[in-house]
Design a protein around this motif. Structure first.
Motif, PDB file in Angstrom:
ATOM      1  N   THR A  66       0.866  -1.232   0.140  1.00 36.96           N
ATOM      2  CA  THR A  66       0.002   0.051   0.055  1.00 36.96           C
ATOM      3  C   THR A  66       1.090   1.126  -0.006  1.00 36.96           C
ATOM      4  OG1 THR A  66      -0.041  -0.004   2.491  1.00 36.96           O
ATOM      5  CG2 THR A  66      -1.975  -1.163   1.182  1.00 36.96           C
ATOM      6  N   VAL A  67       0.368   2.324  -0.513  1.00 38.79           N
ATOM      7  CA  VAL A  67       1.074   3.678  -0.453  1.00 38.79           C
ATOM      8  C   VAL A  67       0.304   4.743   0.080  1.00 38.79           C
ATOM      9  CG1 VAL A  67       2.226   5.336  -2.097  1.00 38.79           C
ATOM     10  CG2 VAL A  67       2.075   2.992  -2.788  1.00 38.79           C
ATOM     11  N   ALA A 123       4.714  -2.746   3.150  1.00 43.86           N
ATOM     12  CA  ALA A 123       4.632  -4.081   2.471  1.00 43.86           C
ATOM     13  C   ALA A 123       4.320  -5.111   3.639  1.00 43.86           C
ATOM     14  CB  ALA A 123       5.930  -4.619   2.138  1.00 43.86           C
ATOM     15  N   ALA A 124       3.594  -6.141   3.490  1.00 43.74           N
ATOM     16  CA  ALA A 124       3.201  -7.126   4.099  1.00 43.74           C
ATOM     17  C   ALA A 124       3.280  -8.347   3.498  1.00 43.74           C
ATOM     18  CB  ALA A 124       1.685  -6.659   4.867  1.00 43.74           C
ATOM     19  N   ALA A 165       8.799  -2.027   6.361  1.00 41.12           N
ATOM     20  CA  ALA A 165       8.987  -3.277   6.319  1.00 41.12           C
ATOM     21  C   ALA A 165       8.596  -4.367   7.497  1.00 41.12           C
ATOM     22  CB  ALA A 165      10.570  -3.535   6.072  1.00 41.12           C
ATOM     23  N   SER A 166       7.963  -3.461   8.371  1.00 37.67           N
ATOM     24  CA  SER A 166       7.585  -4.038   9.817  1.00 37.67           C
ATOM     25  C   SER A 166       6.723  -5.417   9.538  1.00 37.67           C
ATOM     26  CB  SER A 166       6.940  -3.049  10.643  1.00 37.67           C
ATOM     27  OG  SER A 166       5.748  -2.606  10.132  1.00 37.67           O
ATOM     28  N   ARG A 167       6.002  -5.296   8.337  1.00 36.42           N
ATOM     29  CA  ARG A 167       5.047  -6.512   8.481  1.00 36.42           C
ATOM     30  C   ARG A 167       5.509  -7.703   7.326  1.00 36.42           C
ATOM     31  NH1 ARG A 167      -0.909  -4.664   8.474  1.00 36.42           N
ATOM     32  NH2 ARG A 167      -1.268  -6.783   9.933  1.00 36.42           N
ATOM     33  N   VAL A 168       6.932  -7.372   6.959  1.00 38.98           N
ATOM     34  CA  VAL A 168       7.143  -8.385   6.095  1.00 38.98           C
ATOM     35  C   VAL A 168       7.631  -9.408   6.802  1.00 38.98           C
ATOM     36  CG1 VAL A 168       9.187  -9.019   4.400  1.00 38.98           C
ATOM     37  CG2 VAL A 168       8.151  -6.638   4.383  1.00 38.98           C
ATOM     38  N   VAL A 169       7.109 -10.741   6.414  1.00 39.09           N
ATOM     39  CA  VAL A 169       7.119 -12.177   7.002  1.00 39.09           C
ATOM     40  C   VAL A 169       8.440 -12.909   6.505  1.00 39.09           C
ATOM     41  CG1 VAL A 169       6.179 -14.336   7.542  1.00 39.09           C
ATOM     42  CG2 VAL A 169       4.942 -12.278   7.607  1.00 39.09           C
TER      43      VAL A 169
END
Length: 146
Positions: free
Chosen positions: A23-24, A39-40, A69-73
């Motif tokens: 999302t932006v 980003a997730a 990037a906190s939700r990049v798994v």
């Protein structure tokens, strides 16, 4: 048999492609405020083009870009290549680009990848799209953008 393998490969790519959301949040004020890209999920070979297209478009606006990037798994080498590509593109435009709040798994990936040392990385700093937000900055992306 080859058709079955090809169909399985296509199904796997489609399954992976659903595992990334980008999302932006573009700032309306003030001029020069950072565009926040979130980003997730998994940034892998099957999904990294999606992230690249969003980062490229944001950087083309020639305003600072912060990737949350906190939700990049999970991120593989293809995902890291996208971040390095975005960083190189940002530098060619003299536009700040920073990776915000990467989880430990990404920090480990960055530590194992010599090229990643040039990435600007910062911990979470509140509303990264707001100039003057509290918290630190990082090399080349200081409080005037965060």
């Amino acid at each position: 048999m080859a058709e079955l393998a090809e169909a399985a490969g296509v199904a796997e790519v489609a399954r992976l492609a659903r595992r990334l959301a980008v999302t932006v949040a573009e700032p309306s004020e003030p001029p020069g405020a950072a565009t926040l890209v979130r980003a997730a999920g998994d940034v892998v070979a099957a999904t990294c083009e999606q992230l690249w297209s969003v980062l490229e478009a944001a950087l083309c606006d020639r305003r600072p870009v912060a990737l949350d990037a906190s939700r990049v798994v999970f991120m593989d080498s293809a995902g890291l290549a996208v971040l390095l590509r975005a960083d190189a593109f940002a530098r060619s435009l003299a536009t700040p680009f920073v990776v915000v709040a990467p989880p430990d798994a990404l920090l480990r990936l960055f530590a194992r990848s010599p090229g990643a040392a040039r990435l600007r990385v910062t911990p979470p700093v509140g509303n990264v799209g707001t100039p003057g937000a509290s918290g630190g900055g990082c090399d080349g992306f200081g409080a005037e953008y965060l």
